[in-house]
Scaffold this motif. Structure first.
Motif, short mmCIF file in Angstrom:
data_model
loop_
_atom_site.label_atom_id
_atom_site.label_comp_id
_atom_site.label_asym_id
_atom_site.label_seq_id
_atom_site.Cartn_x
_atom_site.Cartn_y
_atom_site.Cartn_z
N SER A 25 0.83 30.96 -19.89
CA SER A 25 -0.26 31.89 -20.10
C SER A 25 0.04 32.81 -21.26
O SER A 25 1.06 33.48 -21.31
N GLY A 26 -0.89 32.83 -22.22
CA GLY A 26 -0.75 33.70 -23.37
C GLY A 26 0.23 33.17 -24.40
O GLY A 26 0.45 33.79 -25.43
N ALA A 27 0.81 31.98 -24.15
CA ALA A 27 1.80 31.46 -25.08
C ALA A 27 1.42 30.10 -25.63
O ALA A 27 2.14 29.51 -26.41
N VAL A 28 0.28 29.58 -25.21
CA VAL A 28 -0.15 28.26 -25.65
C VAL A 28 -1.34 28.43 -26.57
O VAL A 28 -2.31 29.08 -26.22
N ALA A 29 -1.29 27.86 -27.73
CA ALA A 29 -2.40 27.97 -28.67
C ALA A 29 -3.62 27.27 -28.12
O ALA A 29 -3.51 26.29 -27.37
N SER A 30 -4.81 27.75 -28.48
CA SER A 30 -6.06 27.17 -27.98
C SER A 30 -6.10 25.69 -28.31
O SER A 30 -5.90 25.27 -29.46
N GLY A 31 -6.37 24.87 -27.29
CA GLY A 31 -6.47 23.44 -27.48
C GLY A 31 -5.14 22.71 -27.44
O GLY A 31 -5.11 21.50 -27.52
N SER A 32 -4.03 23.41 -27.31
CA SER A 32 -2.74 22.75 -27.23
C SER A 32 -2.29 22.64 -25.80
O SER A 32 -2.79 23.32 -24.92
N VAL A 33 -1.34 21.76 -25.55
CA VAL A 33 -0.92 21.45 -24.20
C VAL A 33 0.56 21.72 -24.03
O VAL A 33 1.36 21.44 -24.93
N ALA A 34 0.94 22.26 -22.89
CA ALA A 34 2.35 22.46 -22.58
C ALA A 34 2.64 21.90 -21.21
O ALA A 34 1.84 22.01 -20.30
N VAL A 54 -3.49 23.88 -20.57
CA VAL A 54 -4.20 23.89 -21.84
C VAL A 54 -5.19 25.05 -21.85
O VAL A 54 -5.85 25.32 -20.85
N GLN A 55 -5.26 25.75 -22.97
CA GLN A 55 -6.25 26.80 -23.11
C GLN A 55 -7.57 26.17 -23.47
O GLN A 55 -7.69 25.45 -24.47
N ALA A 56 -8.55 26.40 -22.61
CA ALA A 56 -9.86 25.76 -22.76
C ALA A 56 -10.94 26.74 -22.36
O ALA A 56 -11.00 27.16 -21.20
N GLY A 57 -11.75 27.15 -23.32
CA GLY A 57 -12.78 28.13 -23.01
C GLY A 57 -12.15 29.45 -22.60
O GLY A 57 -11.24 29.95 -23.25
N GLN A 124 -20.42 30.96 -10.62
CA GLN A 124 -21.71 30.27 -10.55
C GLN A 124 -21.53 28.85 -11.06
O GLN A 124 -20.63 28.54 -11.84
N GLN A 125 -22.38 27.94 -10.62
CA GLN A 125 -22.17 26.52 -10.85
C GLN A 125 -22.11 26.13 -12.33
O GLN A 125 -21.32 25.27 -12.72
N SER A 126 -22.93 26.76 -13.17
CA SER A 126 -22.93 26.41 -14.58
C SER A 126 -21.64 26.84 -15.27
O SER A 126 -21.17 26.16 -16.20
N ALA A 127 -21.04 27.94 -14.84
CA ALA A 127 -19.78 28.40 -15.42
C ALA A 127 -18.66 27.42 -15.10
O ALA A 127 -17.84 27.08 -15.96
N VAL A 128 -18.61 26.96 -13.85
CA VAL A 128 -17.57 26.02 -13.45
C VAL A 128 -17.78 24.67 -14.14
O VAL A 128 -16.81 24.01 -14.55
N ALA A 129 -19.03 24.28 -14.32
CA ALA A 129 -19.32 23.04 -15.06
C ALA A 129 -18.88 23.16 -16.51
O ALA A 129 -18.33 22.22 -17.09
N ALA A 130 -19.13 24.33 -17.11
CA ALA A 130 -18.72 24.55 -18.50
C ALA A 130 -17.20 24.46 -18.65
O ALA A 130 -16.70 24.07 -19.72
N ASP A 131 -16.46 24.79 -17.60
CA ASP A 131 -15.00 24.66 -17.64
C ASP A 131 -14.58 23.21 -17.87
O ASP A 131 -13.59 22.94 -18.56
#
Length: 342
Positions: A25-34, A54-57, A124-131
């Motif tokens: 948390s806070g140490a992974v660049a957006s879109g990168s995976v650890a 992975v940082q996503a949204g 709400q359902q749309s927020a979880v879907a957006a995840d």
């Protein structure tokens, strides 16, 4: 009724003692995976091995990944009060058949955390879907087969309705679960309302405090109630119960059920997506729905058949409760393969 600010304070205070360590948390660049490197995360992963992050949204999503990196992608989505271990036998079975299988913790579970402490804990359902779309974008996944139950089934259907080009096929336990808020305001028959007692409990301040204090005991009762023929052992339950120590778990669960009853608002940025879902859109993608004893009189699927206009199949599993993938993993894995071939 407590205010949104008071609600956040109550949850933060009650859950602080059970906070889960965030991997990267806070140490992974957006879109990168650890890969998971914190001991608690490795323990939580159980049979999945080390988790990835992975940082996503708005989230730092924790997930398990199995199978070849170049295989067709399957994303498996859990519900409440469950976690990725509902798919601990399904995922390896699919990976063995050449699928790249991703099993993410939903927001408020396990090692999935919010990237900002100021983000509203919205379920709400749309927020979880957006995840899910954010996860796919972060991992550069164009299309995937989605399978889920409970919240996961609702989420998969919402993704398919809102972003059909990102979905190849669906496996949905209990059919079409996209929430229509207007319909949700209509009462059910008394016997049916009894089954939703926890929704009304969560609508109260007492419910927030009670769920914060007794989360593990509460959720174990739900498991026993909705899967009365599933005789799980304590070790099985405890593997999943670790994910409920997530610091946002109570806030997410309570907001989800309050939102469904129109007792809590969503966020403005999701309003366009939500407006589409409130039309109960039909789904034209290949879909296989699964019913179990949990569905009772609705097990034949006739109540939601019209919502699916593409290639379709429906299966009924008897002697199985609500946690279909963990109670009947072979049947669920077969449903994923068959849906992919519809």
């Amino acid at each position: 009724m407590i205010s949104r600010r008071q609600f956040s304070q109550v949850v933060a205070g009650g859950a602080a003692t059970a906070a889960v360590a965030s991997v990267g948390s806070g140490a992974v660049a957006s879109g990168s995976v650890a890969s998971g490197s914190v001991a608690s995360a490795a323990e939580a992963a159980g049979g999945f091995g080390a988790l990835k992050q992975v940082q996503a949204g708005v989230l730092n999503i924790g997930y398990a990944e199995l199978g070849p990196a170049d295989g067709p992608v399957v994303i498996l989505l859990h519900g409440w009060p469950y976690d990725i271990h509902s798919f601990e036998d399904v995922a390896p079975a699919l990976a063995a058949q050449g699928y790249r299988v991703l099993v993410p913790y939903l927001r408020g579970y396990g090692t999935t955390t919010f990237r900002s402490g100021t983000t509203f804990r919205n379920a709400q359902q749309s927020a979880v879907a957006a995840d899910v779309i954010a996860l796919m974008d972060a991992l550069h996944i164009r299309r995937a087969v989605l399978g889920g139950f409970d919240w996961g089934s609702r989420t998969a259907a919402a993704v398919a309705a809102l972003w059909p080009r990102r979905v190849k096929a669906l496996v949905l336990v209990s059919g079409y679960l996209v929430t229509n808020l207007k319909t949700q305001l209509q009462p059910l028959a008394p016997a049916a309302e009894l089954g939703w007692w926890y929704q009304y409990y969560f609508a109260t301040d007492r419910g927030v405090h009670g769920y914060t204090r007794d989360t593990a005991e509460f959720n174990k009762l739900i498991w026993q109630t909705v899967s009365p023929k599933w005789h799980f052992d304590d070790a099985t339950y405890q593997r999943t119960a670790q994910s409920f120590t997530n610091p946002d778990h109570v806030a997410i669960v309570v907001h989800n059920y309050r939102w469904r009853l129109s007792l809590a608002k969503g966020e403005p940025q999701y309003a366009p997506l939500e407006a589409k879902l409130q039309q109960s859109p039909k789904i034209a993608l290949p879909t296989l729905t699964i019913a179990s004893d949990f569905d009772g009189a609705a097990a034949d699927g006739s109540a939601y058949r019209k919502q699916f206009t593409g290639p379709y199949d429906h299966r009924v599993l008897t002697g199985i409760g609500h946690n279909v993938p963990q109670e009947a993993p072979a049947a669920f894995a077969k449903a994923v393969v068959d849906a992919d071939r519809l």
